[in-house]
Scaffold this active site. Structure first.
Site, PDB file in Angstrom:
ATOM      1  N   LYS A 250     106.573  35.182 -24.252  1.00 25.10           N
ATOM      2  CA  LYS A 250     106.726  34.060 -25.180  1.00 25.10           C
ATOM      3  C   LYS A 250     107.597  34.555 -26.333  1.00 25.10           C
ATOM      4  O   LYS A 250     107.142  35.295 -27.206  1.00 25.10           O
ATOM      5  CB  LYS A 250     105.356  33.582 -25.678  1.00 25.10           C
ATOM      6  CG  LYS A 250     105.468  32.348 -26.565  1.00 25.10           C
ATOM      7  CD  LYS A 250     104.107  31.740 -26.806  1.00 25.10           C
ATOM      8  CE  LYS A 250     104.129  30.491 -27.649  1.00 25.10           C
ATOM      9  NZ  LYS A 250     105.166  30.318 -28.629  1.00 25.10           N
TER      10      LYS A 250
ATOM     11  N   CYS B 165     117.109  48.107 -64.288  1.00 24.60           N
ATOM     12  CA  CYS B 165     117.133  49.239 -65.206  1.00 24.60           C
ATOM     13  C   CYS B 165     118.569  49.399 -65.692  1.00 24.60           C
ATOM     14  O   CYS B 165     119.507  49.367 -64.905  1.00 24.60           O
ATOM     15  CB  CYS B 165     116.680  50.497 -64.456  1.00 24.60           C
ATOM     16  SG  CYS B 165     117.238  52.028 -65.213  1.00 24.60           S
TER      17      CYS B 165
ATOM     18  N   CYS C 196     113.155  56.268 -65.669  1.00 21.06           N
ATOM     19  CA  CYS C 196     113.944  56.924 -66.718  1.00 21.06           C
ATOM     20  C   CYS C 196     113.613  56.411 -68.110  1.00 21.06           C
ATOM     21  O   CYS C 196     114.107  56.946 -69.098  1.00 21.06           O
ATOM     22  CB  CYS C 196     115.438  56.785 -66.429  1.00 21.06           C
ATOM     23  SG  CYS C 196     116.068  55.122 -66.685  1.00 21.06           S
TER      24      CYS C 196
ATOM     25  N   GLU D 229     105.434  35.034 -18.090  1.00 26.09           N
ATOM     26  CA  GLU D 229     106.622  35.617 -18.730  1.00 26.09           C
ATOM     27  C   GLU D 229     106.400  35.749 -20.229  1.00 26.09           C
ATOM     28  O   GLU D 229     105.351  35.367 -20.738  1.00 26.09           O
ATOM     29  CB  GLU D 229     107.847  34.753 -18.437  1.00 26.09           C
ATOM     30  CG  GLU D 229     107.738  33.342 -18.981  1.00 26.09           C
ATOM     31  CD  GLU D 229     108.951  32.483 -18.628  1.00 26.09           C
ATOM     32  OE1 GLU D 229     110.064  32.997 -18.658  1.00 26.09           O
ATOM     33  OE2 GLU D 229     108.746  31.294 -18.328  1.00 26.09           O
TER      34      GLU D 229
ATOM     35  N   ASP E 102     109.633  34.771 -29.652  1.00 27.43           N
ATOM     36  CA  ASP E 102     109.332  34.202 -30.965  1.00 27.43           C
ATOM     37  C   ASP E 102     110.630  33.842 -31.685  1.00 27.43           C
ATOM     38  O   ASP E 102     111.159  34.604 -32.482  1.00 27.43           O
ATOM     39  CB  ASP E 102     108.524  35.219 -31.779  1.00 27.43           C
ATOM     40  CG  ASP E 102     107.810  34.556 -32.930  1.00 27.43           C
ATOM     41  OD1 ASP E 102     107.842  33.309 -33.018  1.00 27.43           O
ATOM     42  OD2 ASP E 102     107.216  35.284 -33.741  1.00 27.43           O
TER      43      ASP E 102
ATOM     44  N   CYS F 189     112.308  50.954 -67.600  1.00 26.29           N
ATOM     45  CA  CYS F 189     112.360  51.506 -66.249  1.00 26.29           C
ATOM     46  C   CYS F 189     111.239  52.541 -66.098  1.00 26.29           C
ATOM     47  O   CYS F 189     111.143  53.468 -66.918  1.00 26.29           O
ATOM     48  CB  CYS F 189     113.716  52.154 -66.006  1.00 26.29           C
ATOM     49  SG  CYS F 189     113.773  53.100 -64.483  1.00 26.29           S
TER      50      CYS F 189
ATOM     51  N   LYS G  84      98.300  34.087 -26.311  1.00 21.11           N
ATOM     52  CA  LYS G  84      98.875  34.769 -27.476  1.00 21.11           C
ATOM     53  C   LYS G  84      98.280  36.145 -27.758  1.00 21.11           C
ATOM     54  O   LYS G  84      97.135  36.409 -27.423  1.00 21.11           O
ATOM     55  CB  LYS G  84      98.656  33.885 -28.695  1.00 21.11           C
ATOM     56  CG  LYS G  84      99.403  32.583 -28.617  1.00 21.11           C
ATOM     57  CD  LYS G  84     100.153  32.416 -29.886  1.00 21.11           C
ATOM     58  CE  LYS G  84     100.864  31.129 -29.992  1.00 21.11           C
ATOM     59  NZ  LYS G  84     101.075  30.748 -31.351  1.00 21.11           N
TER      60      LYS G  84
ATOM     61  N   CYS H 146     119.624  57.250 -64.592  1.00 16.95           N
ATOM     62  CA  CYS H 146     118.324  57.067 -63.964  1.00 16.95           C
ATOM     63  C   CYS H 146     118.312  57.774 -62.604  1.00 16.95           C
ATOM     64  O   CYS H 146     119.145  57.493 -61.740  1.00 16.95           O
ATOM     65  CB  CYS H 146     118.051  55.579 -63.788  1.00 16.95           C
ATOM     66  SG  CYS H 146     116.514  55.258 -62.940  1.00 16.95           S
TER      67      CYS H 146
ATOM     68  N   TYR I  83     114.263  29.411 -19.948  1.00 18.14           N
ATOM     69  CA  TYR I  83     113.107  29.377 -19.048  1.00 18.14           C
ATOM     70  C   TYR I  83     112.735  27.970 -18.606  1.00 18.14           C
ATOM     71  O   TYR I  83     111.926  27.800 -17.718  1.00 18.14           O
ATOM     72  CB  TYR I  83     111.889  29.999 -19.752  1.00 18.14           C
ATOM     73  CG  TYR I  83     111.730  29.525 -21.187  1.00 18.14           C
ATOM     74  CD1 TYR I  83     111.290  28.232 -21.464  1.00 18.14           C
ATOM     75  CD2 TYR I  83     112.071  30.349 -22.257  1.00 18.14           C
ATOM     76  CE1 TYR I  83     111.184  27.765 -22.767  1.00 18.14           C
ATOM     77  CE2 TYR I  83     111.968  29.896 -23.565  1.00 18.14           C
ATOM     78  CZ  TYR I  83     111.530  28.601 -23.810  1.00 18.14           C
ATOM     79  OH  TYR I  83     111.441  28.155 -25.091  1.00 18.14           O
TER      80      TYR I  83
HETATM   81  S1  IVH Z   1     107.638  26.960 -21.789  1.00 18.92           S
HETATM   82  C1  IVH Z   1     106.156  22.467 -23.061  1.00 18.92           C
HETATM   83  N1  IVH Z   1     108.210  29.469 -21.931  1.00 18.92           N
HETATM   84  O1  IVH Z   1     106.951  28.375 -27.288  1.00 18.92           O
HETATM   85  C2  IVH Z   1     106.993  23.525 -23.599  1.00 18.92           C
HETATM   86  N2  IVH Z   1     108.030  28.244 -23.952  1.00 18.92           N
HETATM   87  O2  IVH Z   1     104.548  27.195 -28.354  1.00 18.92           O
HETATM   88  C3  IVH Z   1     107.324  24.460 -22.510  1.00 18.92           C
HETATM   89  N3  IVH Z   1     108.508  29.568 -25.963  1.00 18.92           N
HETATM   90  O3  IVH Z   1     108.212  25.127 -27.712  1.00 18.92           O
HETATM   91  C4  IVH Z   1     107.669  25.746 -23.027  1.00 18.92           C
HETATM   92  N4  IVH Z   1     108.925  31.453 -24.923  1.00 18.92           N
HETATM   93  O4  IVH Z   1     109.849  27.096 -27.928  1.00 18.92           O
HETATM   94  C5  IVH Z   1     107.981  28.341 -22.619  1.00 18.92           C
HETATM   95  N5  IVH Z   1     108.769  31.726 -21.919  1.00 18.92           N
HETATM   96  C6  IVH Z   1     108.546  30.597 -22.586  1.00 18.92           C
HETATM   97  C7  IVH Z   1     108.619  30.546 -23.986  1.00 18.92           C
HETATM   98  C8  IVH Z   1     108.349  29.347 -24.635  1.00 18.92           C
HETATM   99  C9  IVH Z   1     108.858  30.854 -26.105  1.00 18.92           C
HETATM  100  C10 IVH Z   1     108.305  28.620 -27.072  1.00 18.92           C
HETATM  101  C11 IVH Z   1     108.944  27.268 -26.866  1.00 18.92           C
HETATM  102  C12 IVH Z   1     107.822  26.281 -27.014  1.00 18.92           C
HETATM  103  C13 IVH Z   1     106.815  27.059 -27.791  1.00 18.92           C
HETATM  104  C14 IVH Z   1     105.446  26.526 -27.568  1.00 18.92           C
END
Ligand code: IVH
Length: 677
Positions: A123, A434, A419, A121, A125, A416, A322, A439, A233
């Protein structure tokens, strides 16, 4: 008189309303598919608020009224996670993922040729969060912290509308810790940054910082104003519930309970399948509405997760696979200065073009002189740049070991660059501005701000056309836009008959903006869209706003000292007055309706103090004004009522001293309904 217990039918109606609102929140915030109009929703919400105000003993922990934020905190209480929140090992390249897959085989003693079942799935951010539901009710939300102890941000998390305050199930676990990520969508991050810049407040470098900054607000009303989202998740402690066997099924369960889960995931058989998913997501990464930094690949069966065990503080059955970061190296070839709407000079690095996360970058913002000095950025430096969303990337760091000695320091000019007027940096300010009255750089930005979607909204009048109009001196001030003639536009580069008509029609179509849009469009320093709305509500006409005083502005909840000063200064400026008057000859804003309720408070003067149980200051002010009353800032003999909430201060003492009638929220609401008798 002793308070009567609310009768059963009220309670039943109350619970029904909560359920109904929960369902609409789910439809709107999770499914993105509302089934009623905003006005209908507001009606339900108001009905709920009314019941709560009249029957405080009924107010339930999971009431949607808690979503608007509560009292500000001094600090966040600590909260210990029942099961610690761990972290993930990374795989930065396909080879590293293959190595993970091989290790996983060993951990669970699978045959080398076996294709393991993974759940893959996104990740997300953002920042991780742990929600605790007891008997289906959200009782606590905590940040990750050091993994063992985080910060209790329950009040703030409740403002995230897509997070259910109650799980949608008849048989909830006795207790469950549900884990996920709080994020900000890219478009919301960009909007927030625009608003912050409008208010001359700090902008955020990327959506993750903005999400973290928004969630960690001690004043939950600020969090409530930020459109945070979340995806879930994970799981921590579980009591009184039989867990599904796989992560895929667990996420389905979360979804059934009404929790938002990611839409992009796949049950993969073996590493080839995972690599395919990894590539597929990489291909759509730029189109996602939020930022991801990779995918997470997990052995699907919880039993296998358990067998795999842990190393250090990471489960051995999962990995963060990643993508290359949206950061890269380049060189600063030059530093130029951009002039903004308020005259702010922003230094911008012109860099050797490089691709960052699939987009070619040529410029990167350096923010201001202090930032240049702090990071010691010089022309010729090798630097790390970072891109978030569609905003201009920023220089995050200088690679000092690559210096050859011929790099040149940069100082913001004292004139500036457009102008030639003097540019000054005021005390306690990071920006140099400015001071030029005419301007053209400032004018271009003012016009762009004025015509944008959130302001008067002239469709099709993009930045390039504005530049042309100003460069050809067809627009020397905002009102000139409305005097443009066919021949003026037709002669501009890129215009034919049809496009000329189209633009002129669009300008014509913008002659009746709502008042707040016109106020916002004027570009008064510190006045963002939200403040413009408050001002429009309060003054209801541009002329009234233009003649206001600092004192009067102070009465508005949400208008601070700096803002009030800048508003008054704007309208006192003779040039602005002239321009505004010309503008109002050409534009007629739609003014908010003067009053909507029965005028039961006609002529009555109210003073607000303390925190009311359900109504915010601006809600109360609005209600008073809608019913014909006035709100004043201080108690005097002229005050008819003081509306007092918790922690009311000296105004309450003064009211008692002067024998002014004091109302609580309940009494106030009764007054609105029944009038003065
Ligand atoms: S599982 C043991 N699933 O990524 C932690 N983490 O780099 C299990 N994160 O601390 C995490 N999306 O904050 C999991 N689909 C996802 C995620 C996810 C983002 C973050 C989470 C974790 C960090 C680890």
């Amino acid at each position: 008189m002793a308070k009567k217990d609310p009768d059963k039918s009220v309670e039943k109606h109350y619970q029904k309303l909560i359920t109904e609102i929960e369902q609409h929140d789910y439809q709107y915030y999770v499914m993105d598919d509302p089934t009623i109009t905003d006005a209908e929703y507001d009606k339900l919400f108001k009905a709920l608020q009314k019941i709560e105000a009249e029957n405080p003993s009924l107010v339930s922990e999971n009431s949607p009224t808690h979503r608007v934020g509560g009292k500000a905190l001094d600090s966040f209480p600590k909260s210990r996670h029942v099961v610690p929140m761990l972290s993930l090992a990374n795989a930065l390249e396909p080879e590293e993922f293959i190595a993970f897959d091989e290790r996983a085989h060993r951990f669970i003693e699978a045959k080398p040729e076996a294709r393991l079942e993974y759940f893959a799935e996104l990740k997300f951010d953002g920042l991780s969060i742990n929600l605790t539901y007891e008997d289906g009710v959200l009782v606590r939300a905590a940040t990750r912290g050091d993994g063992e102890v985080g910060e209790d941000v329950t009040q703030n998390i409740k403002t995230i509308r897509s997070i259910p305050l109650r799980l949608n199930t008849k048989n909830p676990p006795r207790r469950i810790e549900v884990r996920g990520e709080v994020i900000l969508f890219i478009k919301d991050f960009e909007r927030l940054n625009r608003e912050q810049a409008d208010k001359d407040e700090k902008t955020f470098a990327n959506p993750r910082n903005a999400a973290a900054g928004s969630l960690r607000q001690l004043d939950s009303k600020i969090t409530a104003s930020r459109p945070l989202k979340a995806f879930f998740y994970g799981v921590g402690a579980v009591e009184g519930f039989t867990m599904p066997k796989t992560i895929a099924e667990y996420e389905d369960t979360l979804k059934d309970w009404g929790l938002p889960v990611g839409k992009h995931h796949k049950i993969c058989k073996g590493s080839d399948d995972v690599l395919k998913f990894y590539k597929q997501i990489e291909g759509i990464r730029e189109d996602l509405p939020f930022e991801i930094d990779g995918i997470v690949v997990k052995l699907n069966a919880f039993s296998q997760q358990e067998t795999a065990g842990f190393v250090a503080r990471s489960p051995r059955g999962m990995v963060a696979f990643k993508y290359p970061p949206k950061k890269t190296y380049t060189m600063v070839e030059d530093i130029q200065v951009q002039v903004g709407r308020t005259g702010a000079l922003t230094p911008v690095a012109i860099v050797t073009p490089v691709s960052v996360g699939g987009v070619v970058v040529r410029r990167a913002t350096l923010h201001n002189q202090d930032e240049i000095d702090r990071k010691d950025i010089r022309i010729g430096d090798h630097v790390v740049i970072q891109r978030a969303g569609d905003v201009i990337p920023e220089v995050v760091e200088v690679l000092k070991n690559k210096r050859r000695g011929d790099e040149r320091r940069f100082k913001i000019p004292v004139k500036c660059p457009v102008c030639g007027s003097e540019a000054v940096r005021e005390k306690n300010e990071a920006v140099t501005r400015c001071t030029g009255r005419n301007c053209t750089a400032k004018l271009k930005e003012r016009v762009k701000h004025f015509v944008q979607k959130d302001a008067i909204n002239v469709e099709g009048l993009g930045d390039k056309i504005v530049d042309l109009l100003v460069d050809k001196a067809l627009v020397k001030k905002l009102p000139d836009l409305f005097d443009l003639e066919f021949d003026d536009v037709r002669t501009l580069e890129g215009f034919a008959d049809k496009s000329t008509h189209k633009l002129l029609n669009a300008i014509d179509g913008a002659r009746n903006p709502e008042l707040y849009r016109l106020i916002y469009g004027l570009g008064i320093r510190h006045v963002g869209e939200a403040t413009a709305k408050l001002l429009a509500q309060k003054f209801k006409s541009m002329n009234k706003l233009a003649t206001t005083t600092v004192e009067e502005l102070h009465e508005i909840d949400g208008v601070g000292e700096e803002m009030a000063g800048s508003i008054v200064e704007f309208f006192e400026d003779r040039n602005q007055q002239k321009e505004l008057s010309l503008l109002l000859d050409r534009v007629t804003p739609i003014e908010p309706k003067a009053a909507t309720g029965p005028q039961v408070l006609l002529g009555k003067v109210f003073v607000l103090t303390g925190t009311l149980p359900t109504l915010g200051r601006s809600d109360a002010t609005k209600l008073i004004e809608e019913h014909g009353g006035k709100v004043s800032g201080s108690v005097s003999k002229k005050t008819d009522f003081v509306l007092a909430g918790e922690e009311a201060g000296s105004k309450l003492d003064k009211a008692r001293e002067l024998n002014v009638r004091v109302l609580d929220e309940n009494e106030f609401k009764k007054l609105l309904q029944k009038g003065l008798s």
